[in-house]
Write a protein that holds these residues in place. Structure first.
Motif, short mmCIF file in Angstrom:
data_model
loop_
_atom_site.label_atom_id
_atom_site.label_comp_id
_atom_site.label_asym_id
_atom_site.label_seq_id
_atom_site.Cartn_x
_atom_site.Cartn_y
_atom_site.Cartn_z
N ALA A 240 0.82 -1.22 0.00
CA ALA A 240 0.00 0.00 0.00
C ALA A 240 0.86 1.27 0.00
O ALA A 240 0.32 2.38 0.09
CB ALA A 240 -0.93 -0.01 1.21
N TYR B 296 3.54 2.10 2.18
CA TYR B 296 4.13 2.57 3.44
C TYR B 296 5.57 2.05 3.56
O TYR B 296 5.88 0.95 3.11
CB TYR B 296 3.35 2.02 4.64
CG TYR B 296 1.97 2.61 4.82
CD1 TYR B 296 1.77 3.78 5.54
CD2 TYR B 296 0.84 1.97 4.26
CE1 TYR B 296 0.49 4.30 5.72
CE2 TYR B 296 -0.43 2.50 4.42
CZ TYR B 296 -0.60 3.66 5.16
OH TYR B 296 -1.85 4.18 5.32
N HIS C 171 2.91 6.83 11.46
CA HIS C 171 1.83 5.92 11.88
C HIS C 171 2.44 4.80 12.72
O HIS C 171 3.57 4.37 12.44
CB HIS C 171 1.15 5.29 10.67
CG HIS C 171 0.54 6.26 9.71
ND1 HIS C 171 1.30 7.05 8.87
CD2 HIS C 171 -0.75 6.57 9.44
CE1 HIS C 171 0.49 7.80 8.13
NE2 HIS C 171 -0.76 7.53 8.46
N LEU D 233 -5.66 -1.43 7.40
CA LEU D 233 -5.22 -0.46 6.38
C LEU D 233 -6.25 0.66 6.24
O LEU D 233 -5.89 1.83 6.09
CB LEU D 233 -5.01 -1.18 5.05
CG LEU D 233 -3.72 -2.00 4.99
CD1 LEU D 233 -3.74 -2.99 3.84
CD2 LEU D 233 -2.51 -1.09 4.85
N GLU D 234 -7.53 0.29 6.26
CA GLU D 234 -8.58 1.32 6.17
C GLU D 234 -8.53 2.24 7.40
O GLU D 234 -8.68 3.45 7.28
CB GLU D 234 -9.96 0.67 6.06
CG GLU D 234 -10.21 -0.06 4.75
CD GLU D 234 -10.05 0.84 3.53
OE1 GLU D 234 -10.42 2.03 3.61
OE2 GLU D 234 -9.53 0.36 2.51
N LEU E 107 -5.99 3.01 9.21
CA LEU E 107 -4.83 3.93 9.14
C LEU E 107 -5.16 5.18 8.33
O LEU E 107 -4.64 6.27 8.61
CB LEU E 107 -3.64 3.24 8.47
CG LEU E 107 -2.68 2.43 9.30
CD1 LEU E 107 -1.36 2.28 8.58
CD2 LEU E 107 -2.46 2.99 10.70
N LYS E 108 -6.03 5.02 7.33
CA LYS E 108 -6.38 6.17 6.48
C LYS E 108 -7.11 7.25 7.28
O LYS E 108 -7.18 8.40 6.84
CB LYS E 108 -7.24 5.72 5.30
CG LYS E 108 -6.51 4.85 4.31
CD LYS E 108 -7.44 4.54 3.14
CE LYS E 108 -6.90 3.42 2.28
NZ LYS E 108 -7.95 2.82 1.44
N LEU E 109 -7.68 6.88 8.43
CA LEU E 109 -8.40 7.87 9.24
C LEU E 109 -7.44 8.96 9.74
O LEU E 109 -7.88 10.03 10.14
CB LEU E 109 -9.10 7.20 10.43
CG LEU E 109 -10.25 6.25 10.06
CD1 LEU E 109 -10.81 5.60 11.32
CD2 LEU E 109 -11.34 6.98 9.30
N ASP F 167 -5.73 10.82 8.09
CA ASP F 167 -5.86 12.01 7.23
C ASP F 167 -7.30 12.48 7.11
O ASP F 167 -7.59 13.38 6.32
CB ASP F 167 -5.34 11.67 5.81
CG ASP F 167 -3.93 11.12 5.87
OD1 ASP F 167 -3.11 11.70 6.60
OD2 ASP F 167 -3.66 10.10 5.20
N SER F 168 -8.20 11.86 7.89
CA SER F 168 -9.62 12.19 7.75
C SER F 168 -9.94 13.52 8.42
O SER F 168 -9.44 13.81 9.51
CB SER F 168 -10.45 11.07 8.37
OG SER F 168 -11.78 11.45 8.40
N THR G 224 -15.21 3.57 7.34
CA THR G 224 -14.16 3.26 6.37
C THR G 224 -14.67 2.56 5.11
O THR G 224 -13.89 2.40 4.17
CB THR G 224 -13.09 2.33 7.00
OG1 THR G 224 -13.69 1.04 7.22
CG2 THR G 224 -12.57 2.87 8.32
N TRP H 255 -15.22 -0.58 5.07
CA TRP H 255 -14.72 -1.97 5.15
C TRP H 255 -15.86 -3.00 5.22
O TRP H 255 -16.85 -2.77 5.91
CB TRP H 255 -13.84 -2.13 6.40
CG TRP H 255 -13.35 -3.55 6.60
CD1 TRP H 255 -12.25 -4.12 6.06
CD2 TRP H 255 -13.98 -4.57 7.41
NE1 TRP H 255 -12.14 -5.43 6.47
CE2 TRP H 255 -13.19 -5.73 7.30
CE3 TRP H 255 -15.13 -4.62 8.21
CZ2 TRP H 255 -13.49 -6.92 7.96
CZ3 TRP H 255 -15.44 -5.80 8.87
CH2 TRP H 255 -14.63 -6.94 8.73
#
Ligand code: GDD
Length: 316
Positions: free
Chosen positions: A24, A26, A67, A223-224, A226-228, A230-231, A292, A294
């Motif tokens: 992904a 990282y 992260h 993985l989803e 982790l995207k938080l 930047d939310s 997310t 998911w």
């Protein structure tokens, strides 16, 4: 490039998650108490026990992660009964060591803590799906240690650390230790097929029900989550990772047995019974799906087939 510090990186989930994180995009520093294993996918390895506060602080100071995923734990319920002190030192004080290191050396990092559905404990006795508002009533030292570690994370979140707590339900797949139920059964079937075990499969409590997920689906959830980081939207601090479907261990055993041509007897081994065992675990992961998108993707039948094939390859 975002830089992830992954604790417990040599464990069952850690090894798979390392590869998924790299795929992904990282940069992954794999932190583990044991020497790096050959072929580990990480960009960088760091050997340090999570109970070593100074060592963890040094690792965080050097890596300066954007992260962090905290998997390092004693995760086997029977082991936690045998060694409650070691379980708490690793799961609670280990988490504190990481949190303090982040506060002092990387206060902007986003941290994902992998707790456990075991925290719900006696609340499962209702037989109903549990969500994140269900009161935690742990029934073993492992679960109690995860509640305590969650409490530590929540305090640091209150002070401004960014992150989330995940409560994954049972996740399974190739490379899991045969201390856990599906790996134990698949390994025994493979050994029997190879003539390396008499045709008697030893089991514990077959009446318990569990909400099983493929480990890859759990890694997708991580993985989803982790995207938080930047939310800009609000998201819950704590989220279940569950399929929402519960299966009896006996049904899982029957599926595995149906994938084998061998004639196998099943025998209960009193050593495999526990002082207390959750009868039915089933989780609601609406909060995760809402935050997310998911959803689990991999059918259990496929996971079990791949698991048995993995153990067949290990026993030739
Ligand atoms: N391990 C094992 N071995 N369990 C057996 C066996 C056996 O031979 N036979 C029946 N069981 C039953 C256990 O009594 C339990 O009810 C169920 O199978 C699942 O046992 P485990 O695979 O050991 O998992 P767990 O449910 O105790 O805990 C796992 O899931 C949690 C998430 O819900 C672990 O992976 C924990 O670390 C994790 O947090």
């Amino acid at each position: 490039m975002p830089r992830v510090l992954l604790t417990g990186a040599n464990g069952f989930v850690g090894k798979i998650l390392t590869q998924r994180l790299r795929d992904a995009g990282y940069h992954v520093t794999a932190l583990s108490s044991s020497e790096p294993q050959p072929g580990h996918a990480a960009d960088q390895q760091w050997v340090c026990d999570i109970r070593d506060a100074d060592g963890i602080r040094q690792a965080v100071a050097q890596v300066r992660p954007s992260h962090v995923i905290h998997l390092a734990a004693v995760s086997h319920v029977p082991t936690s009964f045998q060694d409650p002190l070691g379980t708490w030192q690793t799961n609670v004080m280990g988490s504190m060591n990481l949190l303090e290191a982040l506060r002092l050396e990387a206060p902007e990092a986003f941290v994902l803590f992998s707790s456990s559905s075991e925290v719900y404990g006696a609340a499962f006795k209702s037989g109903e799906e549990v969500d994140e508002y269900t009161r935690c009533q742990p029934l073993n030292p492992y679960a109690a240690s995860k509640v305590a570690a969650e409490s530590a994370f929540n305090e640091y979140f209150r002070q401004g650390l960014k992150g989330v707590i995940a409560r994954p339900f049972n996740h399974i797949g190739a490379q899991q230790s045969p201390n856990f139920v599906t790996a134990s059964f698949a390994r025994q079937i493979a050994l029997i097929e190879a003539g390396q075990q008499e045709p008697v499969l030893k089991v514990g409590n077959l009446e318990a029900k569990r909400d099983f997920l493929d480990v890859q689906d759990v890694c997708s959830a991580y993985l989803e989550l982790l995207k938080l980081a930047d939310s800009t939207q609000e998201y819950p601090r704590c989220m279940n990772i569950a399929s929402g479907r519960s299966l009896k261990i006996r049904e899982v055993l029957d599926t595995l047995l149906s994938l084998s041509q061998a004639s196998i007897q099943v025998a209960q081994d009193p050593e495999r019974l526990r002082p207390s065992d959750i009868p039915v675990a089933i989780g609601n992961s609406t909060a995760l799906t809402r935050s997310t998108g998911w959803q689990p993707q991999i059918p259990l039948q496929q996971t079990l087939r791949e698991l048995l094939d993995y153990w067949r390859q290990q026993t030739v």
